[in-house]
Design a protein around this motif. Structure first.
Motif, mmCIF file in Angstrom:
data_model
loop_
_atom_site.group_PDB
_atom_site.id
_atom_site.type_symbol
_atom_site.label_atom_id
_atom_site.label_comp_id
_atom_site.label_asym_id
_atom_site.label_seq_id
_atom_site.Cartn_x
_atom_site.Cartn_y
_atom_site.Cartn_z
ATOM 1 N N GLU A 114 2.047 9.572 0.826
ATOM 2 C CA GLU A 114 3.629 9.826 0.874
ATOM 3 C C GLU A 114 3.486 9.774 0.048
ATOM 4 O OE1 GLU A 114 4.170 7.146 4.030
ATOM 5 O OE2 GLU A 114 5.309 5.925 2.974
ATOM 6 N N GLU A 115 4.802 10.477 -0.812
ATOM 7 C CA GLU A 115 5.595 10.039 -2.159
ATOM 8 C C GLU A 115 5.751 8.257 -2.309
ATOM 9 O OE1 GLU A 115 6.460 10.905 -5.126
ATOM 10 O OE2 GLU A 115 5.500 12.234 -3.961
ATOM 11 N N PRO A 116 5.415 7.713 -2.781
ATOM 12 C CA PRO A 116 4.369 8.044 -4.236
ATOM 13 C C PRO A 116 3.273 7.510 -3.992
ATOM 14 C CG PRO A 116 4.909 6.171 -5.178
ATOM 15 C CD PRO A 116 5.712 6.117 -3.067
ATOM 16 N N TYR A 117 2.720 7.593 -2.874
ATOM 17 C CA TYR A 117 1.310 6.584 -2.797
ATOM 18 C C TYR A 117 -0.162 7.876 -2.443
ATOM 19 C CZ TYR A 117 4.444 3.088 -1.892
ATOM 20 O OH TYR A 117 4.978 2.049 -1.669
ATOM 21 N N TYR A 118 -0.842 7.345 -2.731
ATOM 22 C CA TYR A 118 -2.031 7.913 -3.126
ATOM 23 C C TYR A 118 -3.031 7.106 -1.901
ATOM 24 C CZ TYR A 118 0.430 12.221 -6.021
ATOM 25 O OH TYR A 118 0.847 12.868 -5.468
ATOM 26 N N GLU A 119 -4.120 7.887 -2.132
ATOM 27 C CA GLU A 119 -5.095 7.444 -1.597
ATOM 28 C C GLU A 119 -6.626 7.085 -2.394
ATOM 29 O OE1 GLU A 119 -6.516 5.171 2.424
ATOM 30 O OE2 GLU A 119 -7.650 6.928 2.798
ATOM 31 N N PRO B 30 1.391 -0.774 -0.211
ATOM 32 C CA PRO B 30 2.330 0.127 0.474
ATOM 33 C C PRO B 30 2.753 -0.464 1.433
ATOM 34 C CG PRO B 30 0.596 1.209 -0.153
ATOM 35 C CD PRO B 30 -0.468 0.054 -0.598
ATOM 36 N N ASP B 31 3.697 -0.342 2.145
ATOM 37 C CA ASP B 31 3.785 0.280 3.948
ATOM 38 C C ASP B 31 4.201 1.424 3.672
ATOM 39 O OD1 ASP B 31 3.598 -3.222 3.779
ATOM 40 O OD2 ASP B 31 6.277 -2.690 3.387
ATOM 41 N N PHE B 32 3.686 2.125 4.686
ATOM 42 C CA PHE B 32 3.377 3.160 4.915
ATOM 43 C C PHE B 32 4.972 3.374 5.641
ATOM 44 C CE2 PHE B 32 -0.544 2.965 3.186
ATOM 45 C CZ PHE B 32 -0.964 3.612 1.898
ATOM 46 N N VAL B 33 5.871 4.384 4.938
ATOM 47 C CA VAL B 33 6.945 4.471 6.460
ATOM 48 C C VAL B 33 7.102 5.908 7.063
ATOM 49 C CG1 VAL B 33 9.017 2.638 5.571
ATOM 50 C CG2 VAL B 33 8.115 4.809 3.491
ATOM 51 N N GLU B 34 6.908 6.940 5.901
ATOM 52 C CA GLU B 34 6.950 8.392 6.347
ATOM 53 C C GLU B 34 5.715 8.389 7.556
ATOM 54 O OE1 GLU B 34 7.323 10.627 2.635
ATOM 55 O OE2 GLU B 34 8.869 8.804 2.475
#
Lengths: 188, 434
Positions: A114-119, B30-34
């Protein structure tokens, strides 16, 4: 075997005495070792906090394809959009194109979460343990990528060839029931 | 498209500003929210289970027991050969040559000298069992259990004999090798036996190219000269030789009485059959006596000289230890005698350790090598001296017999003895009766 029992000479006495001495010596050594025995076997592992990702792991292993592979501690990872373990120093574009990647075998896949995260996931069958991504991630990122001896591949040589060539002394023998030294979140 | 350089500069700046150490969490996870993305955890495939290690030890015990039975009771070269091939397949190609008794010597030595070093039970078993068996039954381990011996024995097609003096001289190398392996293992420098194991690369079908070439050369030599590694190089063989001298039971060429038919004379490809000797030549006696006296007096001198020489080489020998190499490098760099850095020196500087500490460690290790050198040289001198004494002592022998130390119990000579054929015939007849 042809020795005649009635014909005991000084030589026989000497030999039997020596024989007994040797047996007792071996017994003594066995006793000494019992005190030092370890119940579990030991295996080789890399201390990720000592490792400098020099690249020896890729070439010094006795296996054609090194037993050392990159491991990703996802919990430590920042899920960066621009990962310094993934992208080469001067990428043409910020995308998954091969020319932008640091990994010489293209073993890392980058997937959008999800923005701005990439795995970033490592395809272990492609990884050669060169540690380029480890160096990148350690220098600029969280250090979530690190090298580990993979025990499904390691032959557990008595003297590990990579350990002998390791410049930082990161190779250790660890108990076989805890065969990995994984990085965990919160360790600085 | 973003300019990448800017990012790097930005990041470097933020690093400096935050004052974080390298490798720390610069970017909070990160904490994934979406999405409800679950953070995966890395896989941890386990090593070989301990139970298999114990199985190895049991297989070793069984193979040694069977080998003793085949050599001493059954007296069958064919059966020994079959067991040998099994050992080659199991300990060699299946277990990939590790764990092995030859290399286990070093683990045992290191465990004696390093208090923190522990030995897995399998390694202790692999070291001790063949020695105990040698004390009772001779070198049955060499005969059919050791994969290193087996691979050489398989290719032995055109054996030629090695003259006694050359055999004895070359064997000196095995003693030196053993002493060196003990010295380097005791100081925690290296396991040289494993590093220069010539056949392990064959078992794994991969490995260091230089070692592979040495192994291939040895195998080519093995076609003509029986088991060169076992006879001239193997450090564990040295221990087995000495214990096998004292063994309770051992290979006898003939099942009952030697009739001096000389048929077995050339049957041994390892030069281990001792021929009967004539009586002591009386003319030689006084000369031999003098020579023996000189050699016995020379023995301590030889030991001292060798010890002094190898102790004096401590600067060279201690370079086998990584710490000494590193300390030398750091010293050269700091005094400006060399340009540039190595991976090792960079790694050392990154740890922030004091140079003094490193130098102190290195000089401690060098002192160990100085002391160890005395023992190493003393041992080598002793071996040379005893070898010289052994050749100047006349041994009386009336029959053809397998040498106590040199016999590898391969069983090749059994078939050459006419008495053996008589025995087999009797067994056959006895079987036919039932």
């Amino acid at each position: 075997m042809s020795e005649n029992k009635n014909d005991i000479t000084r030589r026989h006495l000497l030999r039997d005495g020596l024989w007994g001495g040797c047996l007792a010596g071996l017994g003594g050594l066995a006793g000494f070792l019992v005190g030092k025995l370890k119940k579990t076997n030991t295996v080789w592992q890399i201390d990720p906090y000592t490792c400098i990702a020099c690249g020896n792991c890729a070439t010094y292993c006795v296996l054609e394809e090194s037993a050392v592979k990159c491991v990703h501690a996802f919990a430590v990872c920042g899920y960066c959009k621009i990962c310094f373990g993934f992208f080469g120093p001067e990428p043409v574009e910020i995308n998954e194109g091969a020319e932008n990647q640091l990994c010489p075998t293209g073993a890392i896949t980058r997937t959008f979460v999800e923005e701005p995260y990439y795995e970033y996931t490592i395809d272990e069958s492609l990884c050669n343990g060169c540690g380029k991504c480890v160096k990148g991630c350690n220098t600029f990122g969280n250090g979530a990528l690190f090298l580990q001896v993979r025990h499904d591949r390691c032959l557990n040589c008595n003297e590990c060839s990579i350990a002998a060539a390791c410049p930082s002394g990161a190779f250790k023998r660890v108990p076989a029931d805890e065969p990995y030294m994984l990085k965990e979140a919160g360790h600085s | 498209m973003m300019r990448f350089d800017n990012i790097i500069i930005g990041m470097a700046l933020s690093l400096i500003l935050c004052g974080v150490t390298i490798g720390a969490e610069r970017f909070p996870p990160p904490d994934f929210v979406e999405t409800d993305h679950v953070i995966p955890s890395p896989t941890v495939p386990g090593p070989r289970q301990d139970i298999y290690e114990y199985i190895d030890a049991v297989v070793l015990l069984a193979a040694l027991g069977l080998s003793s039975y085949l050599v001493l009771r059954r007296r069958s070269r064919r059966a020994i050969f079959v067991l040998m091939v099994f050992s080659l397949l199991y300990f060699g190609f299946w277990r990939k040559g590790c764990v092995c008794s030859v290399g286990a010597v070093q683990n045992i030595v290191l465990s004696i000298f390093d208090r923190d070093y522990t030995v897995p039970i399998t390694v202790a078993v692999f070291f001790l069992l063949p020695l105990v068996f040698a004390l009772f039954f001779g070198r049955v381990f060499c005969a059919a259990v050791c994969p290193l011996g087996a691979i050489q024995d398989l290719v032995l097609l055109r054996p030629i004999s090695v003259p006694n003096w050359l055999e004895s001289g070359l064997r000196l190398f095995a003693y030196v090798y053993l002493a060196a392996a003990v010295l380097f293992a005791a100081t925690g420098s290296a396991f040289v036996i494993c590093r220069y194991d010539p056949f392990v690369a064959f078992f794994r079908l991969s490995g260091n190219l230089n070692i592979l070439i040495i192994g291939a050369c040895l195998l080519v030599i093995s076609v003509f000269i029986g088991r060169p590694y076992c006879r001239f190089i193997c450090p564990y063989g040295v221990l087995l030789r000495q214990l096998s001298r004292l063994s309770k039971w051992r290979v006898t060429i003939t099942p009952d009485e030697c009739i001096q038919c000389r048929l077995c004379e050339d049957s041994c490809p390892f030069g281990a059959i001792k021929k009967p000797t004539t009586d002591w030549p009386t003319t030689e006696y006084s000369r031999s006596k003098k020579r023996l006296a000189i050699l016995i007096l020379l023995l301590p001198v030889l030991m001292f000289l060798c010890g002094w020489a190898s102790s004096g080489l401590k600067t060279v020998t201690s370079r086998m230890h990584a710490t000494v190499r590193l300390a030398e490098r750091i010293y050269l760099e700091d005094t400006g005698k060399v340009e540039g850095t190595t991976d090792a020196s960079l790694a050392f500087r990154a740890t922030g350790k004091e140079q003094k500490e490193l130098y102190a460690d290195a000089s401690n290790i060098r002192a160990e090598f100085k002391l160890g050198g005395w023992f190493f040289g003393g041992f080598v001198g002793l071996v040379i001296g005893l070898k010289l004494i052994a050749v100047s002592v006349w041994r009386k022998r009336t029959d053809y017999e397998a040498g106590r130390a040199g016999c590898l119990a391969c069983g090749r000579c059994f078939q050459y003895c006419p008495k053996e054929h008589e025995r087999l015939k009797k067994i056959k007849e006895a079987r036919a009766k039932y």
